[in-house]
Design a protein around this motif. Structure first.
Motif, PDB file in Angstrom:
ATOM      1  N   TRP A   1      39.091  20.929  63.315  1.00 21.74           N
ATOM      2  CA  TRP A   1      38.394  20.943  61.870  1.00 21.74           C
ATOM      3  C   TRP A   1      36.788  20.582  62.231  1.00 21.74           C
TER       4      TRP A   1
ATOM      5  N   THR B   1      38.189  24.259  58.091  1.00 22.39           N
ATOM      6  CA  THR B   1      39.091  24.437  59.259  1.00 22.39           C
ATOM      7  C   THR B   1      39.139  25.611  59.957  1.00 22.39           C
TER       8      THR B   1
ATOM      9  N   ASP C   1      46.941  26.334  57.737  1.00 28.66           N
ATOM     10  CA  ASP C   1      46.720  25.094  57.725  1.00 28.66           C
ATOM     11  C   ASP C   1      47.237  24.085  57.158  1.00 28.66           C
TER      12      ASP C   1
END
Length: 178
Positions: A89, A110, A61
């Protein structure tokens, strides 16, 4: 009566002297945790953007987190900050996501289920070293001195403001009593 007492005593001794044997309990080693953070000190407040979770998920991420950070624009209006939410997200509005040590402006999850927290504190909260050492403590690392900061930090610009990008890797503490 005496015979019954002897029998009770012998049964008690026999049951009390049995060996339980040795039991082995395997406790999995905690996965390494990683925290990426951006400290944005402004004259009216310090903004914190923090991505944390398992090291491999945070690594996956990291680029999206940086893009999110650079999308931020500050204003004097309401809301005080605007940003572009990455497409994968989702806003986490669970009660747990609203809690924590500091009030949260917004919390995201995420696609790798890492947590992204955005908080706003007073301008006095912007010192880099105390924040880095707090995050190091969260991933079971010892505090460091100011001279040890350079490999962990990088200057960046967020919303026209000089900011600091922080990368902290560690292993979480084992639960108490294990």
């Amino acid at each position: 009566m005496m015979v019954r007492g002897w029998i009770f005593g012998l049964v008690f001794l026999a049951l009390g002297c049995q060996e339980e044997g040795i039991r082995v309990l395997r406790v999995p080693k905690p996965a390494p945790k990683r925290t990426l953070a951006i400290i944005v000190p402004r004259s009216d407040a310090t903004w914190f953007l923090k991505l944390n979770g398992p090291g491999d998920a945070v690594a996956a991420d990291a680029a999206t987190f940086r893009e999110f950070g650079t999308s931020i624009q500050f204003s004097d209006g309401d809301p005080p900050m605007r940003y572009t939410t990455p497409k994968d997200w989702r806003i986490d509005d669970s009660p747990a996501a609203k809690g924590g040590m500091f009030p949260r402006f917004v919390t995201f999850r995420t696609t790798n289920d890492s947590e992204v927290i955005v908080t706003k504190l007073g301008p006095e909260a912007g010192a880099v070293l105390p924040n880095v050492n707090r995050w190091r403590g969260e991933v079971n690392l010892n505090p460091i001195a100011e001279s040890e900061l350079p490999p962990l930090i990088e200057p960046i610009e967020i919303g026209g403001t000089k900011a600091t990008f922080v990368d902290v890797n560690g292993t979480p503490k084992a639960p108490e009593g294990r």
